[in-house]
Design a protein around this motif. Structure first.
Motif, PDB file in Angstrom:
ATOM      1  N   SER C  11     -69.666 -32.082 -24.558  1.00 51.02           N
ATOM      2  CA  SER C  11     -69.602 -33.300 -23.743  1.00 51.02           C
ATOM      3  C   SER C  11     -68.366 -34.104 -24.091  1.00 51.02           C
ATOM      4  O   SER C  11     -67.747 -34.736 -23.237  1.00 51.02           O
ATOM      5  CB  SER C  11     -70.862 -34.144 -23.945  1.00 51.02           C
ATOM      6  N   LEU C  12     -68.020 -34.038 -25.379  1.00 51.41           N
ATOM      7  CA  LEU C  12     -66.801 -34.738 -25.787  1.00 51.41           C
ATOM      8  C   LEU C  12     -65.609 -34.137 -25.059  1.00 51.41           C
ATOM      9  O   LEU C  12     -64.781 -34.845 -24.487  1.00 51.41           O
ATOM     10  CB  LEU C  12     -66.636 -34.596 -27.303  1.00 51.41           C
ATOM     11  N   ALA C  13     -65.538 -32.818 -25.098  1.00 57.23           N
ATOM     12  CA  ALA C  13     -64.414 -32.147 -24.443  1.00 57.23           C
ATOM     13  C   ALA C  13     -64.446 -32.440 -22.944  1.00 57.23           C
ATOM     14  O   ALA C  13     -63.412 -32.715 -22.333  1.00 57.23           O
ATOM     15  CB  ALA C  13     -64.498 -30.642 -24.693  1.00 57.23           C
ATOM     16  N   GLY C  14     -65.648 -32.391 -22.376  1.00 52.85           N
ATOM     17  CA  GLY C  14     -65.754 -32.655 -20.949  1.00 52.85           C
ATOM     18  C   GLY C  14     -65.348 -34.082 -20.633  1.00 52.85           C
ATOM     19  O   GLY C  14     -64.613 -34.345 -19.690  1.00 52.85           O
ATOM     20  N   GLY C  15     -65.808 -34.994 -21.481  1.00 55.53           N
ATOM     21  CA  GLY C  15     -65.537 -36.399 -21.216  1.00 55.53           C
ATOM     22  C   GLY C  15     -64.083 -36.754 -21.379  1.00 55.53           C
ATOM     23  O   GLY C  15     -63.626 -37.756 -20.853  1.00 55.53           O
ATOM     24  N   LEU C  16     -63.410 -35.929 -22.148  1.00 52.48           N
ATOM     25  CA  LEU C  16     -62.010 -36.267 -22.381  1.00 52.48           C
ATOM     26  C   LEU C  16     -61.113 -35.866 -21.215  1.00 52.48           C
ATOM     27  O   LEU C  16     -59.963 -36.270 -21.168  1.00 52.48           O
ATOM     28  CB  LEU C  16     -61.519 -35.576 -23.654  1.00 52.48           C
ATOM     29  N   ARG C  17     -61.644 -35.060 -20.322  1.00 54.21           N
ATOM     30  CA  ARG C  17     -60.743 -34.497 -19.321  1.00 54.21           C
ATOM     31  C   ARG C  17     -60.006 -35.544 -18.480  1.00 54.21           C
ATOM     32  O   ARG C  17     -58.801 -35.401 -18.267  1.00 54.21           O
ATOM     33  CB  ARG C  17     -61.495 -33.508 -18.431  1.00 54.21           C
ATOM     34  N   PRO C  18     -60.671 -36.582 -17.991  1.00 51.91           N
ATOM     35  CA  PRO C  18     -59.884 -37.557 -17.216  1.00 51.91           C
ATOM     36  C   PRO C  18     -58.756 -38.163 -18.032  1.00 51.91           C
ATOM     37  O   PRO C  18     -57.634 -38.339 -17.551  1.00 51.91           O
ATOM     38  CB  PRO C  18     -60.918 -38.624 -16.838  1.00 51.91           C
ATOM     39  N   LEU C  19     -59.075 -38.466 -19.301  1.00 44.50           N
ATOM     40  CA  LEU C  19     -58.044 -39.038 -20.154  1.00 44.50           C
ATOM     41  C   LEU C  19     -56.904 -38.048 -20.348  1.00 44.50           C
ATOM     42  O   LEU C  19     -55.726 -38.405 -20.277  1.00 44.50           O
ATOM     43  CB  LEU C  19     -58.656 -39.423 -21.500  1.00 44.50           C
ATOM     44  N   LEU C  20     -57.278 -36.791 -20.572  1.00 45.11           N
ATOM     45  CA  LEU C  20     -56.242 -35.784 -20.768  1.00 45.11           C
ATOM     46  C   LEU C  20     -55.391 -35.626 -19.518  1.00 45.11           C
ATOM     47  O   LEU C  20     -54.179 -35.477 -19.600  1.00 45.11           O
ATOM     48  CB  LEU C  20     -56.882 -34.440 -21.125  1.00 45.11           C
ATOM     49  N   ALA C  21     -56.053 -35.687 -18.368  1.00 48.77           N
ATOM     50  CA  ALA C  21     -55.297 -35.519 -17.129  1.00 48.77           C
ATOM     51  C   ALA C  21     -54.232 -36.595 -17.006  1.00 48.77           C
ATOM     52  O   ALA C  21     -53.126 -36.349 -16.524  1.00 48.77           O
ATOM     53  CB  ALA C  21     -56.232 -35.555 -15.926  1.00 48.77           C
ATOM     54  N   VAL C  22     -54.578 -37.804 -17.442  1.00 52.07           N
ATOM     55  CA  VAL C  22     -53.575 -38.870 -17.430  1.00 52.07           C
ATOM     56  C   VAL C  22     -52.558 -38.627 -18.528  1.00 52.07           C
ATOM     57  O   VAL C  22     -51.347 -38.712 -18.327  1.00 52.07           O
ATOM     58  CB  VAL C  22     -54.250 -40.245 -17.623  1.00 52.07           C
ATOM     59  N   GLY C  23     -53.092 -38.272 -19.705  1.00 50.44           N
ATOM     60  CA  GLY C  23     -52.238 -38.166 -20.879  1.00 50.44           C
ATOM     61  C   GLY C  23     -51.224 -37.047 -20.794  1.00 50.44           C
ATOM     62  O   GLY C  23     -50.106 -37.190 -21.285  1.00 50.44           O
ATOM     63  N   VAL C  24     -51.603 -35.941 -20.147  1.00 49.96           N
ATOM     64  CA  VAL C  24     -50.680 -34.810 -20.064  1.00 49.96           C
ATOM     65  C   VAL C  24     -49.363 -35.246 -19.449  1.00 49.96           C
ATOM     66  O   VAL C  24     -48.287 -34.957 -19.965  1.00 49.96           O
ATOM     67  CB  VAL C  24     -51.312 -33.673 -19.227  1.00 49.96           C
ATOM     68  N   SER C  25     -49.455 -36.002 -18.359  1.00 50.65           N
ATOM     69  CA  SER C  25     -48.223 -36.422 -17.689  1.00 50.65           C
ATOM     70  C   SER C  25     -47.424 -37.371 -18.560  1.00 50.65           C
ATOM     71  O   SER C  25     -46.202 -37.258 -18.650  1.00 50.65           O
ATOM     72  CB  SER C  25     -48.555 -37.129 -16.381  1.00 50.65           C
ATOM     73  N   LEU C  26     -48.127 -38.307 -19.191  1.00 47.87           N
ATOM     74  CA  LEU C  26     -47.394 -39.282 -19.983  1.00 47.87           C
ATOM     75  C   LEU C  26     -46.740 -38.600 -21.180  1.00 47.87           C
ATOM     76  O   LEU C  26     -45.587 -38.881 -21.528  1.00 47.87           O
ATOM     77  CB  LEU C  26     -48.329 -40.395 -20.437  1.00 47.87           C
ATOM     78  N   ALA C  27     -47.486 -37.676 -21.806  1.00 48.38           N
ATOM     79  CA  ALA C  27     -46.903 -36.939 -22.921  1.00 48.38           C
ATOM     80  C   ALA C  27     -45.726 -36.103 -22.436  1.00 48.38           C
ATOM     81  O   ALA C  27     -44.695 -36.019 -23.105  1.00 48.38           O
ATOM     82  CB  ALA C  27     -47.961 -36.053 -23.568  1.00 48.38           C
ATOM     83  N   ALA C  28     -45.898 -35.507 -21.257  1.00 48.14           N
ATOM     84  CA  ALA C  28     -44.802 -34.701 -20.719  1.00 48.14           C
ATOM     85  C   ALA C  28     -43.566 -35.562 -20.508  1.00 48.14           C
ATOM     86  O   ALA C  28     -42.443 -35.134 -20.793  1.00 48.14           O
ATOM     87  CB  ALA C  28     -45.223 -34.055 -19.409  1.00 48.14           C
ATOM     88  N   ALA C  29     -43.776 -36.792 -20.053  1.00 49.60           N
ATOM     89  CA  ALA C  29     -42.631 -37.687 -19.847  1.00 49.60           C
ATOM     90  C   ALA C  29     -41.889 -37.896 -21.154  1.00 49.60           C
ATOM     91  O   ALA C  29     -40.654 -37.824 -21.206  1.00 49.60           O
ATOM     92  CB  ALA C  29     -43.104 -39.021 -19.283  1.00 49.60           C
ATOM     93  N   GLY C  30     -42.649 -38.127 -22.228  1.00 52.12           N
ATOM     94  CA  GLY C  30     -42.008 -38.294 -23.529  1.00 52.12           C
ATOM     95  C   GLY C  30     -41.247 -37.047 -23.929  1.00 52.12           C
ATOM     96  O   GLY C  30     -40.093 -37.112 -24.355  1.00 52.12           O
ATOM     97  N   GLY C  31     -41.898 -35.895 -23.753  1.00 49.69           N
ATOM     98  CA  GLY C  31     -41.251 -34.646 -24.121  1.00 49.69           C
ATOM     99  C   GLY C  31     -39.989 -34.397 -23.317  1.00 49.69           C
ATOM    100  O   GLY C  31     -38.969 -33.955 -23.842  1.00 49.69           O
ATOM    101  N   ILE C  32     -40.069 -34.741 -22.044  1.00 48.78           N
ATOM    102  CA  ILE C  32     -38.913 -34.533 -21.168  1.00 48.78           C
ATOM    103  C   ILE C  32     -37.732 -35.367 -21.652  1.00 48.78           C
ATOM    104  O   ILE C  32     -36.592 -34.903 -21.716  1.00 48.78           O
ATOM    105  CB  ILE C  32     -39.288 -34.883 -19.714  1.00 48.78           C
ATOM    106  N   LEU C  33     -38.031 -36.602 -22.043  1.00 49.21           N
ATOM    107  CA  LEU C  33     -36.947 -37.459 -22.521  1.00 49.21           C
ATOM    108  C   LEU C  33     -36.328 -36.871 -23.788  1.00 49.21           C
ATOM    109  O   LEU C  33     -35.116 -36.906 -23.978  1.00 49.21           O
ATOM    110  CB  LEU C  33     -37.471 -38.862 -22.801  1.00 49.21           C
ATOM    111  N   LEU C  34     -37.182 -36.317 -24.656  1.00 53.36           N
ATOM    112  CA  LEU C  34     -36.664 -35.769 -25.907  1.00 53.36           C
ATOM    113  C   LEU C  34     -35.835 -34.500 -25.659  1.00 53.36           C
ATOM    114  O   LEU C  34     -34.893 -34.225 -26.387  1.00 53.36           O
ATOM    115  CB  LEU C  34     -37.813 -35.443 -26.857  1.00 53.36           C
ATOM    116  N   LEU C  35     -36.221 -33.758 -24.637  1.00 52.18           N
ATOM    117  CA  LEU C  35     -35.537 -32.495 -24.382  1.00 52.18           C
ATOM    118  C   LEU C  35     -34.360 -32.657 -23.421  1.00 52.18           C
ATOM    119  O   LEU C  35     -33.909 -31.687 -22.822  1.00 52.18           O
ATOM    120  CB  LEU C  35     -36.520 -31.471 -23.800  1.00 52.18           C
TER     121      LEU C  35
END
Lengths: 532, 95, 537, 125
Positions: C11-35
């Motif tokens: 349930s924890l993993a399931g519950g995290l999915r909306p947050l992850l869906a948001v977070g993936v993009s934001l993390a990707a933005a950070g990674g993109i800037l670094l790369l």
């Protein structure tokens, strides 16, 4: 030792201030470590006190062992403890920033500057933790005297600004002193707790009313409440950056704190208080609008920030004047948030001045490439000033508007919204300069509209001074700017300047995301249970 | 500026005269300042501090912390004067 | 015991999915800037993030269709309101669409930016990723505060995309964009705060949590305290504030001015702005507010709800007329968007389950068709540097695939059967009829006819037009002969989206069950008792 | 015996006038030294206000008379305002000192202490 913590909050920087001038002559290498250590000790004492107070309730410390109405007491409660942490934290940051900014100084100046800065901090901390209205005056004047001199360290124009600041500031202090004289005449006491017990009986008298009005006016000068803000723009646009960053972040807030303390903890509702607060609220609203408009009219980045401070302090005072719980949350939260963002902005402005020697908005042109990290912090802080989520500024606005709605004051809601839009206008102008205006770049869209780029160039060049022009040229060739290369040896800035900037920039967001936590853990205990 | 000053003047003056009638009359032994807090200074100062000068007792003992602040003020002024007078204007700060 | 811990972990993993869906993009933005200095790695990261996000969102579809709400543990932002992410049917429909389109848009925009040799690609991709993260946040927002946080984040993150060209024109467009969106954002903030004042701590509730305040409406779920506090006039003003605040992004007619101006941005941005993120966020917000804050009964009970339906209808017609007069293809498409999105607004305002479902599905349908059209416009520009319709003569022969896809998208916009747009419009129309206001079908049809008028000439010119001054040798031959399609990285995405539009026109529930999600959302808002009035499978 | 009515409040009027005089000088005068002097006048008026509060009809100055170790409160004036005002005087003195230092530097740079001239020179540069 722990039983003397409240005294240590003030006394460590005070003692360091006495030692520093001597050290400057005898052992210069020790000046900075001693100053930083004393401030760190003060921060630690503040934190420890705050922690204890949150766990155990208010803590009274009696100086010389004399019981309060006769002697002087220090009172640490969540409010003063929180403010003490804020003040000492910013002092520590400014102490990191200052030496790199000021560079190598003469022996005498280094000792005097360090000592005065520590005195300024000690004075502000004294104001925060004291439980005696006259003692508050004394420490307010210590901090004021120190800051007049520190402002004057900014050069000749700054000296004139400092003199005017001193005149106006002394009028403010005199009003305050006279005000507590009136309260003394009405109650016979100077202790805050004792006043709180004895004032209600005398609150309906004219003496109390005039006393409170004088106190409000006096502190209004120190807070730079419109229309008593006249000293602020000149002083803040000419003084050295570390001084301004610290003063803008904290000094005016301490005066706002004093206002809050006296009107909510000493006086309480009734009598002349509510009409007086309404009047103050109107002044604050006028200040918000006027400050934003004046900021919009500035071409000098520092003056723009200074006028924006007038507006933002208006937010704080507006929240304080609302008399609703949420409004007070907003005011206290904004004290924190504005300290973070304005401290950050002035430090960035200082960094730009340090690198280019200029302080107009045009000096920021194309800085995104030369100082990417600082400009990132500037962007975040600017977004927070506008009040966009998830930064701190948004959440202070959230509570201020909710508080206004709670008080049924729709006019204030409109004022806050209009001011947000105005600040968006002047901050996005800066952001455009930083990120969008640059020498015609080779990477503009291939083969498209070269004539536009070319058409812009002469106009852009005309407005720039020599040095910046040269940097522009250099930037286009993607070569390191020879002129400034020497000064940016390590990175875009020396790390003691960069770290505080980045810390504050991150702090703006962290404070925003944790605002619920801050309110739940500290601020809700720092507000009277039943405001009005 | 001048007009604003005069308005301020009139306002403050009005406040003073508005309240003056309710201030305790000069020398009133029944006024709050005379009846609260201060009696203890007069009655117990010698016993508690051992000095016959009551002002000294208040200044140096009961409210000694204020006096510490007072000396700090003097110190601040001294250092401030040193800073202001000793330093010629810094080149970099000169706008 | 182990099963219990498994359950917790799951349930924890399931519950995290909306947050992850948001977070993936934001993390990707950070990674993109670094790369930034390694473009290939950077773009690979972008694609990976898009794929991961799509997988995350798609994995939530079965859960939500089974009636479960996937939500993350709230992070308290204020004593009463939390940063609360939860996936319900409405949010998931929007999220699934935008995350799916992000994958194709990522491919497209990487190719586009490289082909046209734009500068600042790192910042561009980073801002793009932040936009998508914010869009996810808007879709999954569980209360108004969360919604507003991401809504404003989207505003800020889109700004660098609009001004990407750095020309004075772009900067001016950026200013205009900010004036509209920030100004409206503040209005929205007032509305949000007022709602919070009336019903402290209220989160989105299917059927509305202010609904009880409408007084006349019986049995509407809502906080009784809110009902006591909010008078009918207050609700009217509040609703108006919401519509104005959301209407700027949604480009409802008097507030649409920024949208055509913002066409100065690179084409993938226009595709994103129109098909996926910004404008859709506005109409999505209107659906949220009508369905989950006020509730349909309350909207039907107050005048601004009625006015909104009229404004939407007028916008449809006027924007279509305006599009007719526009020669620049992207601007023409922009006006088309203004008109098409009013369908959604109309659906939200009509207050019938089928209309609501149609509105939700129209977000999907319009997104697929319009992104196809913009991709085509971009491909044409990349291949020929032409962006005005009057220059398109003969293009159909050199770029048959692109123009063909454009034709499909255009037909979809007009509401041609067997393309996704027809499904949504049919559902909307039946909704209007079910709501007892069949008159609103007229603007639907009229706007369809008008869109035929402004989109078909593009295709016609491309196939049959001959370039002016072509001379004797130019009789219908391609200018330099042979095919001159844009690079595959541009053509494949637009073919995919065009095919998807057709596929959803035939089988609306194909793949992500977007139609079923829309219907589920409508059922939840209108209560289980309502059935769809038709058009649904 | 405390004087009643008008007479008992005359002091306050005088003090108020002094305060207003100082304030007037600070706002209206053009010479910075005169402004400073006006400021001092204002501060003095506040000091007098406090000292006025300390007065007690029938009380003497607050130093215990020889041999009187258990004094009556009514026999001495209130010592607290005196102590406070010693501090306030020092604050005022310190402020004046800093102000004079500032003025010296202003004069050295601009060659004048007339506010208008200084502003003109600052703008003209």
């Amino acid at each position: 030792m722990t039983s003397h913590l409240p005294a240590l909050i003030v006394l460590t920087p005070l003692v360091a201030a006495l030692v520093v001038p001597v050290l400057a002559i005898l052992a210069r290498v020790l000046v900075r470590p001693v100053a930083v250590l004393s401030l760190a000790a003060s921060l630690a004492a503040s934190l420890a006190s705050l922690q204890r107070v949150l766990a155990e309730g208010p803590w009274s410390y009696h100086f010389g062992g004399w019981a309060p109405p006769w002697g002087i007491e220090y009172v640490i409660d969540p409010l003063s403890g929180g403010m003490a942490v804020l003040v000492s934290f910013f002092a520590l940051l400014a102490a990191f920033y200052a030496p790199a900014y000021l560079g190598v100084l003469a022996q005498l100046r280094e000792g005097a500057l360090g000592s005065l800065f520590l005195l300024l901090v000690a004075g502000l901390l004294g104001v925060v933790v004291t439980g005696d209205v006259f003692n508050l005056f004394v420490f307010l004047e210590i901090s004021s005297l120190a800051v007049y001199a520190l402002v004057a360290a900014g050069g000749n124009r700054a000296t004139v600004a400092a003199f005017r600041y001193m005149l106006i500031g002394t009028v403010g202090a005199s009003f305050y002193l006279l005000g507590i004289g009136y309260l003394y005449a009405a109650t016979g006491t100077l202790n805050m707790a004792d006043l709180a017990a004895r004032l209600p009986a005398a609150l309906e008298t004219r003496v109390a009313a005039v006393g409170l009005a004088l106190i409000a006016a006096g502190l209004g000068v120190k807070v730079a409440l419109f229309p008593l803000h006249g000293w602020l723009p000149d002083a803040y646009s000419t003084a050295p950056a570390p001084v301004v960053a610290f003063a803008a972040a904290v000094q005016t807030k301490v005066a706002a704190y004093a206002f809050f303390r006296i009107f909510y903890f000493v006086v309480g509702p009734g009598g002349p208080v509510e009409p007086l607060l309404r009047l103050v609220g109107l002044a604050a609203a006028a200040g918000i609008v006027a400050g934003s408009l004046l900021a919009l009219a500035q071409r000098d980045f520092w003056r723009m920030l200074a006028y924006s401070s007038v507006a933002q302090l208006g937010y704080v005072v507006l929240g304080l004047s609302l008399g609703t719980r949420l409004g007070l949350y907003g005011a206290l939260l904004h004290i924190l948030n504005h300290a973070l963002m304005k401290g950050c902005l002035f430090m960035v402005a200082g960094a730009v001045r340090w690198r280019t020697g200029r302080q107009d908005i045009a000096a920021l042109t194309g800085m995104a490439r030369k100082m990417p990290l600082s400009m990132g912090a500037l962007f975040v802080a600017a977004v927070s000033m506008i009040g966009l989520p998830p930064t701190g500024g948004f959440f202070s606005k959230w509570y201020l508007v909710l508080g206004s709605l709670e008080a049924g004051a729709w006019g204030y809601v409109v004022v806050i919204i209009v001011s947000s839009l105005l600040s968006a206008a002047y901050f996005f102008r800066v952001i455009e300069q930083v990120y969008l205006r640059r020498a015609p770049a080779p990477e503009s869209e291939a083969g498209r509209k070269p004539e536009e780029e070319a058409g812009r160039e002469p106009e852009a060049k005309a407005g720039r001074e020599q040095e910046a022009g040269r940097e522009q040229e250099a930037g286009r060739e993607q070569e390191p700017e020879a002129a400034t290369a020497a000064r940016r040896r390590p990175w875009e800035l020396p790390w003691p300047m960069l770290v505080p900037i980045l810390l504050l920039g991150a702090g703006v967001v962290v404070a925003g995301l944790s605002s619920g936590f801050i309110i739940r853990e500290v601020i809700q205990f720092a507000v009277p249970v039943e405001p009005f | 500026m001048r007009a604003a000053g005069l308005v301020l003047l009139v306002l403050v003056g009005a406040l003073f005269f508005y309240s003056s009638a309710e201030l305790p009359p000069t020398g009133d032994p029944g006024s709050p300042p005379a009846t609260h807090v201060s009696p203890r200074y007069i009655e117990a100062a010698y016993k508690e501090t051992g000095t016959i000068n009551l002002v000294t007792a208040v200044l140096a003992d009961y409210r000694g912390y204020d006096t510490l602040g007072e000396t700090v003020v003097i110190f601040t002024a001294g250092i401030a004067a040193i800073l202001i007078l000793a330093g010629l204007a810094e080149r970099r700060e000169e706008p | 015991m182990s099963s219990l811990s498994e359950f917790i972990i799951q349930s924890l993993a399931g519950g995290l999915r909306p947050l992850l869906a948001v977070g993936v993009s934001l993390a990707a933005a950070g990674g993109i800037l670094l790369l930034g200095r390694r473009p290939n790695l950077r773009d690979a990261l972008l694609l990976a993030a898009a794929a991961v996000k799509f997988a995350l969102v798609a994995s939530m579809v079965p859960d939500v269709l089974a009636g479960r709400v996937v939500e993350t543990a709230p992070l308290l932002l204020t004593p009463t309101l939390a940063l609360h992410l939860r996936a319900d049917a409405l949010g998931l429909a929007f999220a699934a669409l935008s995350s799916a389109l992000w994958v194709v848009t990522a491919v497209y925009s990487i190719t586009y930016m490289r082909t046209l040799e734009y500068g600042h690609q790192t910042g561009y991709h980073a801002a793009f990723a932040v936009c998508l993260g914010a869009t996810m946040g808007i879709a999954f927002a569980g209360n108004l505060l969360t919604f507003f946080v991401f809504y404003e984040l989207l505003t800020v993150a889109t700004y660098p995309l609009v001004v990407h060209r750095r020309t004075p024109e772009a900067v001016a467009a950026g200013r205009k964009y900010l004036v509209y969106t920030l100004g409206a954002g503040q209005v929205l903030l007032v509305a949000v705060l007022w709602t919070q004042h009336l019903a402290p701590g209220g989160g989105f509730t299917a059927g509305g949590f202010l609904g009880g305040a409408a007084g006349a409406v019986a049995g509407a779920p809502g906080d009784p305290a809110a009902g006591a506090a909010a008078s009918l006039p207050a609700l009217r003003v509040l609703f108006t504030l919401f519509v104005v605040g959301l209407g700027a992004k949604a480009a409802i007619m008097p507030l649409h001015g920024w949208l055509p101006t913002a066409m100065i941005a690179p084409t993938p941005v226009s595709a994103l702005l129109h098909a996926v993120a910004v404008v859709k966020a506005g109409v999505f917000g209107i659906l949220r507010v009508t369905g989950y804050v006020f509730g349909p009964e309350a909207v039907a009970g107050i005048d601004p709800g009625q006015v909104l339906a009229w404004v939407a209808s007028l916008t449809m017609i006027l924007a279509s007329l305006r599009a007719l007069a526009e020669d620049n293809l992207k601007r023409r498409l922009a006006y088309s968007t203004v008109g098409q999105l009013s369908y959604v607004v109309l659906g939200a305002a009509l207050g019938a389950p089928a209309a609501f479902a149609g509105a939700v599905f129209h977000i999907t349908a319009h997104a697929l068709m319009k992104i196809t059209l913009f991709f085509c416009a971009g491909a044409i520009y990349a291949a020929t540097h032409k962006e005005n319709v009057s220059e398109f003569d003969g293009l159909g022969r050199s770029m048959p695939v692109t123009v063909g896809a454009f034709g499909l998208g255009a037909l979809g916009i007009t509401g041609m059967p067997f393309i996704a747009g027809f499904v949504s419009k049919w559902t909307l129309g039946t909704g209007a009829a079910a709501a007892g206001r069949p008159g609103f079908i007229v603007p639907l049809l009229l706007s369809g006819v008008l869109s035929l008028g402004y989109l078909l000439p593009v295709v016609y010119r491309a196939y049959f037009g001959r370039a002016a001054g072509d001379g004797p040798d130019g009789d219908g031959r391609p200018e330099e002969g042979g095919l001159r399609e844009a690079p595959a990285g541009l053509v494949v995405p637009l073919v995919l989206t065009a095919l998807a539009a057709v596929a959803l026109g035939l089988l609306p529930d194909l793949g992500l069950n977007l139609y079923e999600l829309a219907a589920t959302a409508a059922r939840s808002v209108f209560g289980g008792g309502f059935g769809l009035a038709g058009g649904g499978p | 015996m405390a004087p009643d009515g008008l007479i008992g409040h005359l002091n306050y009027w005088a003090i108020a006038l002094l305060f207003l005089l100082g304030l007037y000088g600070m706002t209206v005068l053009n010479n910075l030294v005169k402004k400073l002097m006006s400021m001092n006048i204002m501060q003095v008026s506040i000091i007098m206000f406090y000292l006025n509060l300390a007065q007690k009809a029938g009380g003497t100055f607050p130093v215990l008379l020889p041999g009187e170790l258990h004094p009556e409160a009514a026999a001495y004036v209130n010592p607290l305002p005196h102590a406070l005002m010693l501090t306030a005087i020092v604050v005022s003195l310190a402020t004046t000192g800093v102000a004079l230092a500032l003025l010296m530097r202003i004069y050295r740079r601009y060659g004048t202490l007339e506010e208008n001239d200084i502003l003109r020179r600052m703008a003209g540069r």
